[in-house]
Design a protein around this motif. Structure first.
Motif, PDB file in Angstrom:
ATOM      1  N   GLY A 195     -15.030  32.777 -27.064  1.00  8.42           N
ATOM      2  CA  GLY A 195     -15.255  32.399 -25.679  1.00  8.42           C
ATOM      3  C   GLY A 195     -14.920  30.928 -25.486  1.00  8.42           C
ATOM      4  O   GLY A 195     -15.182  30.104 -26.358  1.00  8.42           O
ATOM      5  N   ALA A 196     -14.322  30.614 -24.344  1.00 12.52           N
ATOM      6  CA  ALA A 196     -13.988  29.223 -24.013  1.00 12.52           C
ATOM      7  C   ALA A 196     -14.111  29.046 -22.506  1.00 12.52           C
ATOM      8  O   ALA A 196     -13.884  29.996 -21.745  1.00 12.52           O
ATOM      9  N   PRO A 197     -14.448  27.830 -22.074  1.00 13.01           N
ATOM     10  CA  PRO A 197     -14.508  27.579 -20.634  1.00 13.01           C
ATOM     11  C   PRO A 197     -13.154  27.888 -19.986  1.00 13.01           C
ATOM     12  O   PRO A 197     -12.103  27.668 -20.593  1.00 13.01           O
ATOM     13  N   LYS A 198     -13.175  28.407 -18.773  1.00 13.31           N
ATOM     14  CA  LYS A 198     -11.917  28.697 -18.062  1.00 13.31           C
ATOM     15  C   LYS A 198     -11.060  27.427 -18.006  1.00 13.31           C
ATOM     16  O   LYS A 198     -11.551  26.352 -17.712  1.00 13.31           O
TER      17      LYS A 198
ATOM     18  N   ASN B   6     -15.600  24.648 -27.338  1.00 16.93           N
ATOM     19  CA  ASN B   6     -15.941  23.695 -26.279  1.00 16.93           C
ATOM     20  C   ASN B   6     -15.447  22.323 -26.687  1.00 16.93           C
ATOM     21  O   ASN B   6     -14.730  22.189 -27.683  1.00 16.93           O
ATOM     22  N   ASP B   7     -15.818  21.300 -25.961  1.00 13.12           N
ATOM     23  CA  ASP B   7     -15.324  19.952 -26.245  1.00 13.12           C
ATOM     24  C   ASP B   7     -15.773  19.422 -27.603  1.00 13.12           C
ATOM     25  O   ASP B   7     -15.162  18.497 -28.137  1.00 13.12           O
ATOM     26  N   VAL B   8     -16.816  19.984 -28.163  1.00 11.32           N
ATOM     27  CA  VAL B   8     -17.316  19.548 -29.470  1.00 11.32           C
ATOM     28  C   VAL B   8     -16.531  20.202 -30.604  1.00 11.32           C
ATOM     29  O   VAL B   8     -16.378  19.641 -31.674  1.00 11.32           O
TER      30      VAL B   8
ATOM     31  N   ASP C 278     -11.341  25.159 -38.043  1.00 15.88           N
ATOM     32  CA  ASP C 278     -10.263  24.498 -37.323  1.00 15.88           C
ATOM     33  C   ASP C 278     -10.223  25.006 -35.879  1.00 15.88           C
ATOM     34  O   ASP C 278      -9.687  26.083 -35.596  1.00 15.88           O
ATOM     35  N   ALA C 279     -10.792  24.233 -34.967  1.00 12.36           N
ATOM     36  CA  ALA C 279     -10.872  24.641 -33.560  1.00 12.36           C
ATOM     37  C   ALA C 279      -9.489  24.846 -32.954  1.00 12.36           C
ATOM     38  O   ALA C 279      -9.291  25.729 -32.119  1.00 12.36           O
ATOM     39  N   PHE C 280      -8.519  24.037 -33.378  1.00 15.97           N
ATOM     40  CA  PHE C 280      -7.172  24.178 -32.829  1.00 15.97           C
ATOM     41  C   PHE C 280      -6.558  25.510 -33.247  1.00 15.97           C
ATOM     42  O   PHE C 280      -5.935  26.200 -32.445  1.00 15.97           O
TER      43      PHE C 280
END
Length: 141
Positions: A126-129, A97-99, A2-4
């Protein structure tokens, strides 16, 4: 995975600066843009990570080499004084990330921990700023 849920934990996580300095193997795993990600430490349920938690070899890998790798992990964990200390030194790495969210490093460590009865582990995310999951961004609009 679950990315969220991972993102919610990530927001509250402890900032980690340059995780590749503590684990030089990450230099071979990260893509160039992932060096610019924000990294944070979280505690996450092992069973919710999208990976094989058995001690079976990774597909296409030599079973004897994989058995040696699992044994190396178990020996290393014993030398470190247990999984909590070991995962403080070299935590598994999740990337958002977006995926979605995926395990970038740590499958063997997580499988050994799971088989030893551990149910949660310290991990680095890790996630994009400025990253916000699409579902949350849509809810804000």
């Amino acid at each position: 995975m679950d990315a969220f849920k991972v993102f919610e934990l990530y927001e509250e996580g402890e900032p980690v600066v340059a995780p590749w300095e503590a684990d030089v193997r990450l230099e071979d795993l990260l893509l160039e843009d992932e060096y610019d990600f924000d990294y944070r430490a979280i505690t996450f349920p092992i069973e919710e990570v999208d990976c094989d938690l058995s001690l079976d070899p990774n597909p296409g890998n030599d079973p004897d080499c994989e058995a040696e790798r699992f044994q190396f992990v178990r020996d290393w964990v014993a030398d470190m004084g247990g999984y909590e200390n070991a995962f403080r030194r070299k935590p598994p790495l999740l990337l958002l990330n977006d995926v979605g969210c995926f395990l970038a490093d740590g499958r063997h460590r997580l499988a050994c921990a799971w088989q030893a009865g551990e149910r949660e582990a310290r991990m680095i995310v890790g996630a994009p700023k400025g990253y916000v999951p699409a579902i949350r961004a849509a809810a804000v609009v």
